[in-house]
Design a protein around this motif. Sequence first.
Motif, PDB file in Angstrom:
ATOM      1  N   MET A 101       0.945  -1.153   0.052  1.00  0.00           N
ATOM      2  CA  MET A 101       0.067  -0.044  -0.093  1.00  0.00           C
ATOM      3  C   MET A 101       0.831   1.524   0.113  1.00  0.00           C
ATOM      4  O   MET A 101       0.415   2.269  -0.474  1.00  0.00           O
ATOM      5  N   PHE A 102       2.153   1.075   0.571  1.00  0.00           N
ATOM      6  CA  PHE A 102       2.770   2.202   0.515  1.00  0.00           C
ATOM      7  C   PHE A 102       4.047   1.992  -0.589  1.00  0.00           C
ATOM      8  O   PHE A 102       4.621   1.067  -0.774  1.00  0.00           O
ATOM      9  N   LYS A 103       4.415   3.198  -1.062  1.00  0.00           N
ATOM     10  CA  LYS A 103       5.775   3.274  -2.006  1.00  0.00           C
ATOM     11  C   LYS A 103       6.461   4.304  -1.392  1.00  0.00           C
ATOM     12  O   LYS A 103       6.118   5.596  -1.639  1.00  0.00           O
ATOM     13  N   TRP A 104       7.785   3.887  -1.151  1.00  0.00           N
ATOM     14  CA  TRP A 104       8.624   5.022  -0.273  1.00  0.00           C
ATOM     15  C   TRP A 104       9.706   5.345  -1.404  1.00  0.00           C
ATOM     16  O   TRP A 104      10.433   4.676  -2.071  1.00  0.00           O
ATOM     17  N   ASN A 105       9.723   6.779  -1.644  1.00  0.00           N
ATOM     18  CA  ASN A 105      10.715   7.517  -2.325  1.00  0.00           C
ATOM     19  C   ASN A 105      11.710   8.175  -1.668  1.00  0.00           C
ATOM     20  O   ASN A 105      11.710   9.583  -1.544  1.00  0.00           O
ATOM     21  N   CYS A 106      12.406   7.196  -0.921  1.00  0.00           N
ATOM     22  CA  CYS A 106      13.431   8.104   0.252  1.00  0.00           C
ATOM     23  C   CYS A 106      14.376   7.004   0.645  1.00  0.00           C
ATOM     24  O   CYS A 106      14.310   5.852   0.394  1.00  0.00           O
ATOM     25  N   LYS A 158     -12.414   4.763   5.344  1.00  0.00           N
ATOM     26  CA  LYS A 158     -12.144   4.281   6.404  1.00  0.00           C
ATOM     27  C   LYS A 158     -11.304   3.079   6.408  1.00  0.00           C
ATOM     28  O   LYS A 158     -10.537   2.555   7.317  1.00  0.00           O
ATOM     29  N   PHE A 159     -11.627   2.113   5.657  1.00  0.00           N
ATOM     30  CA  PHE A 159     -11.093   0.583   5.571  1.00  0.00           C
ATOM     31  C   PHE A 159      -9.754   0.781   5.175  1.00  0.00           C
ATOM     32  O   PHE A 159      -8.986   0.298   5.673  1.00  0.00           O
ATOM     33  N   ASP A 160      -9.401   1.679   4.061  1.00  0.00           N
ATOM     34  CA  ASP A 160      -8.260   1.677   3.541  1.00  0.00           C
ATOM     35  C   ASP A 160      -7.008   2.515   4.559  1.00  0.00           C
ATOM     36  O   ASP A 160      -5.999   2.085   4.796  1.00  0.00           O
ATOM     37  N   ILE A 161      -7.634   3.280   5.138  1.00  0.00           N
ATOM     38  CA  ILE A 161      -6.758   4.152   6.347  1.00  0.00           C
ATOM     39  C   ILE A 161      -6.385   2.891   7.493  1.00  0.00           C
ATOM     40  O   ILE A 161      -5.297   3.251   8.009  1.00  0.00           O
ATOM     41  N   LYS A 162      -7.225   2.487   7.877  1.00  0.00           N
ATOM     42  CA  LYS A 162      -7.049   1.124   8.931  1.00  0.00           C
ATOM     43  C   LYS A 162      -5.869   0.552   8.460  1.00  0.00           C
ATOM     44  O   LYS A 162      -4.670   0.208   9.229  1.00  0.00           O
ATOM     45  N   ARG A 192      -1.653   0.314   9.903  1.00  0.00           N
ATOM     46  CA  ARG A 192      -1.044  -1.013  10.277  1.00  0.00           C
ATOM     47  C   ARG A 192       0.220  -0.879   9.617  1.00  0.00           C
ATOM     48  O   ARG A 192       1.179  -1.676  10.312  1.00  0.00           O
ATOM     49  N   GLU A 193       0.121  -1.135   8.418  1.00  0.00           N
ATOM     50  CA  GLU A 193       1.210  -1.385   7.477  1.00  0.00           C
ATOM     51  C   GLU A 193       2.423  -0.084   7.643  1.00  0.00           C
ATOM     52  O   GLU A 193       3.716  -0.252   7.917  1.00  0.00           O
ATOM     53  N   LEU A 194       1.958   1.133   8.088  1.00  0.00           N
ATOM     54  CA  LEU A 194       2.844   2.238   8.332  1.00  0.00           C
ATOM     55  C   LEU A 194       3.595   1.883   9.639  1.00  0.00           C
ATOM     56  O   LEU A 194       5.002   1.865  10.039  1.00  0.00           O
ATOM     57  N   VAL A 195       2.916   1.411  10.678  1.00  0.00           N
ATOM     58  CA  VAL A 195       3.644   1.294  11.864  1.00  0.00           C
ATOM     59  C   VAL A 195       4.493   0.054  11.983  1.00  0.00           C
ATOM     60  O   VAL A 195       5.612  -0.081  12.617  1.00  0.00           O
ATOM     61  N   LEU A 226      -3.602   4.978  14.541  1.00  0.00           N
ATOM     62  CA  LEU A 226      -2.495   5.010  14.627  1.00  0.00           C
ATOM     63  C   LEU A 226      -1.713   4.553  16.158  1.00  0.00           C
ATOM     64  O   LEU A 226      -0.957   3.874  16.146  1.00  0.00           O
ATOM     65  N   LEU A 227      -2.432   5.406  16.918  1.00  0.00           N
ATOM     66  CA  LEU A 227      -1.789   4.990  18.246  1.00  0.00           C
ATOM     67  C   LEU A 227      -2.129   3.588  18.715  1.00  0.00           C
ATOM     68  O   LEU A 227      -1.408   2.970  19.402  1.00  0.00           O
ATOM     69  N   SER A 228      -3.468   3.230  18.264  1.00  0.00           N
ATOM     70  CA  SER A 228      -3.676   1.698  18.550  1.00  0.00           C
ATOM     71  C   SER A 228      -2.746   0.645  17.954  1.00  0.00           C
ATOM     72  O   SER A 228      -2.359  -0.292  18.776  1.00  0.00           O
ATOM     73  N   ALA A 229      -2.262   1.079  16.749  1.00  0.00           N
ATOM     74  CA  ALA A 229      -1.522   0.068  16.040  1.00  0.00           C
ATOM     75  C   ALA A 229       0.024   0.118  16.770  1.00  0.00           C
ATOM     76  O   ALA A 229       0.532  -0.625  16.890  1.00  0.00           O
TER      77      ALA A 229
END
Length: 277
Positions: free
Chosen positions: A1-6, A96-100, A104-107, A195-198
């Motif tokens: 879900m994430f693509k990191w350019n860094c 909301k579904f995608d952000i959850k 989780r993937e970000l954390v 975010l905090l829950s994750a």
Amino acid sequence: MFKWNCDLSLFKNATVVIPTISVANVAQLTVDLLITNTSAKRVGSVWSRAFIPYVGMDSFDDSLDSQTKDLSCMIELYQTASDILIFQIRSPYANKFDIKACVRELVDTLKGLEVKRLLVLTAVYDHCRLPLELDDKSSAAEFRYIESPEFHNQHHQEIEHLPLKQYLQGSRLSEATSSNPYCLKHCGTGFAHDLLSACVERQLPAVVFLSFTSDGFNNMLAVKFFRLISTWLPLSIGERVLFPHSWKFLTGQPDRLMNRDFNRHFDVGDDLQFLKC
């Protein structure tokens, strides 16, 4: 879900600041001030299908002769001289579904990259205050915090002197109540709760700084928020606050600010003592 350019190695042992899409965009405005006043360097961008695609002009450089002009995008990453990594999120999330799943993937990613701690910035509508919070006339009345167990054990002493109080509708988390340890689902806080829950689930040290506010012109609250954060994190800033160029295009400015040059340094003098935390 994430693509990191860094360069992902930048995250190791770093303090990471993430603003949520919250009421009045106070978190985003505060991050604008953090980036501008620390001369943070843009080190990358992030793409996610959870956020609405966005591209725009450079928010921090409007000079016509700039040789390094960048386009702004949905999620940008900046690094300060003290190796603090700052996310700027300029686009709302799609659903909301995608952000959850995104959170989780970000954390998981940040945990795997061995970040030191996470600071989440958000805001809560004024009408969500409890009676005790309404009666609070102290200098810390506008700001609250919620911390994860790992943050409490490792970093709590660092924020004890700050002019903010524990969020009354939340509490320091514990294993016994980890399924629903706090109430951050008030209208206006965005994905701060998820975010905090994750972070709690993944045992990543995290703290949420939140402000009480309402929709409208909140630049002055952002300045207070910025000064609060700068008293904690090792930021190299001066006595004057520099507003980003993009603030020229904000609407709803009070009459007393209409004649100010938002491209220049902004002196916090005797007439603006209320800006200080």
